[in-house]
Scaffold this active site. Sequence first.
Site, PDB file in Angstrom:
ATOM      1  N   ARG A 241       1.534   9.982   6.260  1.00  0.00           N
ATOM      2  CA  ARG A 241       1.136   8.586   6.449  1.00  0.00           C
ATOM      3  C   ARG A 241       2.363   7.608   5.480  1.00  0.00           C
ATOM      4  NH1 ARG A 241      -4.916   8.172   5.425  1.00  0.00           N
ATOM      5  NH2 ARG A 241      -5.884   8.901   7.558  1.00  0.00           N
TER       6      ARG A 241
ATOM      7  N   LYS B 276       0.796  -0.914  -0.576  1.00  0.00           N
ATOM      8  CA  LYS B 276      -0.073   0.442   0.358  1.00  0.00           C
ATOM      9  C   LYS B 276       1.159   1.798  -0.595  1.00  0.00           C
ATOM     10  CE  LYS B 276      -3.230   2.401   2.357  1.00  0.00           C
ATOM     11  NZ  LYS B 276      -4.697   2.099   3.776  1.00  0.00           N
TER      12      LYS B 276
ATOM     13  N   LYS C 299      -2.057  -1.667  -3.432  1.00  0.00           N
ATOM     14  CA  LYS C 299      -2.457  -0.666  -4.095  1.00  0.00           C
ATOM     15  C   LYS C 299      -2.323   1.114  -3.535  1.00  0.00           C
ATOM     16  CE  LYS C 299      -6.121   1.854  -1.121  1.00  0.00           C
ATOM     17  NZ  LYS C 299      -7.369   1.615   0.650  1.00  0.00           N
TER      18      LYS C 299
END
Length: 323
Positions: A216, A194, A247
């Site tokens: 993040r 991700k 992702k």
Amino acid sequence: MILTHRPRRLRVNQAIRSLVRETNLSVNDFVYPIFAVEGEKIKREIPSLVNNYHFSVDMLEAEIKEISELGIKAVLLFGVPGHKDAHGSEAYSENGIVQRAIKEIKRVNKEMLVITDVCMCQYTDHGHCGIIEDMYVNNDKSVDYIAKIALSHAKAGADMVAPSDMMDGRIGVMRDVLDANGYTEVSIMAYSAKYASAFYGPFRAAANSTPQFGDRKTYQMDPGNSDEALREVELDIAEGADLVMVKPALAYLDVLRRIKDTYNIPIVAYNVSGEYAMIKAAAEKGWVDEKAIVLEKLTAMKRAGADLIITYHSKDAAKWIRG
């Protein structure tokens, strides 16, 4: 010149093109995201995700019946709570929004595969995917909470849990906690690769999960790395993941292909909100043929190695494939 080889012979009409097509889309490939919210009598279109909705639990029945009739067999469930705090306590509440939504979906169609997103960002008042200490996400403390959330989803009836937090070691801890409590048959779909992507904006608006400070990038992956994705996948497999995910999907098809070529495990592509929203906006302007470009995009994901595709296009794609 005499041409011995004429590849165009296999393109001369639709019948032969269909017979020799290497990659085919099926409704069985799709996982449909659903957003459950607190309240009653709510079916509210999400502005950033046209034709997708916030549903209160009492309004899920019609949606589940519709997607069941289309042949869609799996949903990815997200919750938008009415209360947020530093520890995301609503995420693991027995009466939380996701926990109640799981039970309702199973009441409507017990055969529907319910996959739950396991994270804290929608539930924390700071919008990060874990426990904050000194303005930094504490990995190991966060993992304990992530496992606690997964267990609460399993108790509510989830078939599969999907941790999206990107904390180190969370798959192993989650597997241990699920097994120790008798949920050995609940599978784990790991958000293994991700990336810290710019494609998540519409989702963050839909889930009200934008970080209140910072970003993040200390826990999601750097978009410049693909070797790292292989290491992340290998760790998750070793810890007990049943499926692994890339992702976003569209900008990371090379990563998807590398994982497919390296590991013998089901791979999931997440066709994320930004990818969806760009096509919807262009189609609204008349700049692209929506049906053609969506099916081409989803075919590319499957061709690159995806066994499953999480996509907001699921309902439309199912209708287009059925004809």
